[in-house]
Scaffold this active site. Structure first.
Site, PDB file in Angstrom:
ATOM      1  N   ASN A 172       0.850  -1.194   0.000  1.00 42.26           N
ATOM      2  CA  ASN A 172       0.000   0.000   0.000  1.00 42.26           C
ATOM      3  C   ASN A 172       0.888   1.246   0.000  1.00 42.26           C
ATOM      4  O   ASN A 172       2.116   1.149  -0.053  1.00 42.26           O
ATOM      5  CB  ASN A 172      -0.957  -0.022   1.188  1.00 42.26           C
ATOM      6  N   LYS A 251      10.250 -16.358 -10.538  1.00 42.37           N
ATOM      7  CA  LYS A 251       9.356 -15.337 -11.082  1.00 42.37           C
ATOM      8  C   LYS A 251       8.241 -15.976 -11.903  1.00 42.37           C
ATOM      9  O   LYS A 251       8.479 -16.872 -12.709  1.00 42.37           O
ATOM     10  CB  LYS A 251      10.159 -14.370 -11.957  1.00 42.37           C
ATOM     11  N   LYS A 306     -11.517  -4.290  17.696  1.00 45.11           N
ATOM     12  CA  LYS A 306     -10.127  -4.574  18.075  1.00 45.11           C
ATOM     13  C   LYS A 306      -9.921  -4.587  19.581  1.00 45.11           C
ATOM     14  O   LYS A 306      -9.037  -5.269  20.095  1.00 45.11           O
ATOM     15  CB  LYS A 306      -9.187  -3.526  17.471  1.00 45.11           C
TER      16      LYS A 306
END
Length: 365
Positions: A172, A251, A306
């Site tokens: 991200n 790969k 949480k």
């Protein structure tokens, strides 16, 4: 103030012009010593920074010598003094130097560096003067109040990278800036900082215990190993929720005529929930929620799910305060309390405010 050795590199005129202040060089100055200049200089400053300080001057300080203006002033001084050593790696590692360093630290002097890197002699090793910004940060720490003294804080920062194959990964846009700012602020406020971070392009936080990881599983392992000896955790890392189910050692090649590829993902460990579950009485956990819509509703749901003590929610869809920016705007939530919407501010200021809010949880316990 400049020593005679310093004046071999730069003139008093140049130093004075840059500092916009007179440069003091002589212990036996006819003008300054009529007023006991070395005593006045020792008393006037809130902080004295000696940068760089050589092995020779360290040795003189360790033995209480006062044979020039600098050492006489330091011997007469009663306030904080910050030393930034710089020398050849062999000189730094020499047992005599290490004895002198131990002595000046025992005498109350503060150190910034040295660091490892290229040295003026052409060699590489430990002995390089700390970067000016790091010395400035050390100076700020020396002058700051210490409401978190005696505390150890675990901080996570940055993204995680989940391998697809040896070349590609899922990640991200997190830069780690918020977490690194919190580590700086923790040290400035007197705490010890355990900084567990993913792949970032930020300089190390001088004085923090740095643990670099790549993926979510390694970040969780590092956090759970450190958590028992910490008083609080501030979990700013943007951890990938999922990872590829398998990552081949070679790969992945596209095949002739292939137009699509399906990537099977599996759930990553929930680090924030795991830290909350392993919390002992007296430990405080602050989580972060990076949202793009329904900020308050999503953040309140995360807080309940949480089980953390505090949760800082921010809107990353706003590019001014999103990933990689130097500013942020958060809403702070706590169980049973009204959400606090804080104004936009730089991440350095925000980091201190968040830690002071965290400290209030200890005070209320």
């Amino acid at each position: 103030m400049a020593t005679h050795s310093a004046l071999e590199f730069v003139t008093p005129l140049t130093l004075g012009a840059l500092a916009e202040a007179p440069v003091h060089t002589e212990l036996m100055s006819l003008t300054q010593e009529r007023e006991m200049g070395h005593i006045r200089l020792a008393r006037e400053a809130d902080l004295v920074v000696v940068a760089p300080i050589t092995a020779h001057t360290l040795a003189r300080l360790a033995n209480g010598l006062a044979d020039d203006l600098l050492t006489a002033m330091l011997l007469a001084r009663r306030g904080p003094t910050l030393l930034a050593p710089a020398m050849n790696a062999g000189m730094w590692e020499n047992p005599a130097t290490q004895r002198n360093v131990a002595q000046v630290v025992a005498d109350g002097y503060l150190l910034a560096g040295p660091t490892s890197g290229a040295l003026a002699c052409g060699e590489s090793g430990v002995g390089r003067m700390a970067e000016p910004l790091d010395i400035l940060e050390a100076a700020r720490r020396a002058l700051s109040d210490k409401p978190l003294a005696g505390r150890r804080i675990l901080i996570t920062a940055g993204p995680t990278r989940e391998a697809v194959d040896p070349v590609r990964y899922v990640s991200n846009h997190s830069s780690g800036r918020m977490g690194f700012a919190i580590a700086q602020a923790a040290l400035r406020l007197g705490a010890e900082a355990e900084l567990v971070h993913g792949p970032v392009s930020l300089p190390p936080v001088l004085g923090a215990q740095m643990t670099a990881v790549t993926c979510a599983e390694k970040m969780q392992a590092a956090c759970l190993a450190l958590w028992p000896r910490c008083d609080a955790a501030v979990m700013t890392a943007a951890v990938a929720d999922f990872r590829p189910e398998s990552a081949p050692t070679s790969k992945i090649k596209k095949q002739p005529g292939q137009e699509r590829m399906t990537l099977e993902l599996t759930r990553n460990p929930d680090i924030l929930a795991a830290v909350c579950a392993a919390r002992r009485p007296g430990q405080v956990v602050m989580g972060f929620a990076a949202e793009t819509d329904d900020l308050l509703a999503n953040a309140q749901a995360k807080l309940a799910r949480k089980g953390c003590d505090l949760l800082a929610a921010n809107d990353v869809s706003d590019t001014r305060i999103g990933f990689g920016s130097e500013r942020n705007r958060i809403t702070l939530l706590a169980p049973g309390a009204e959400p606090q919407a804080w104004p936009e501010m730089d991440k350095e200021t925000l980091a201190e405010k968040l830690l002071l809010a965290l400290a209030q949880r200890w005070d209320a316990a």
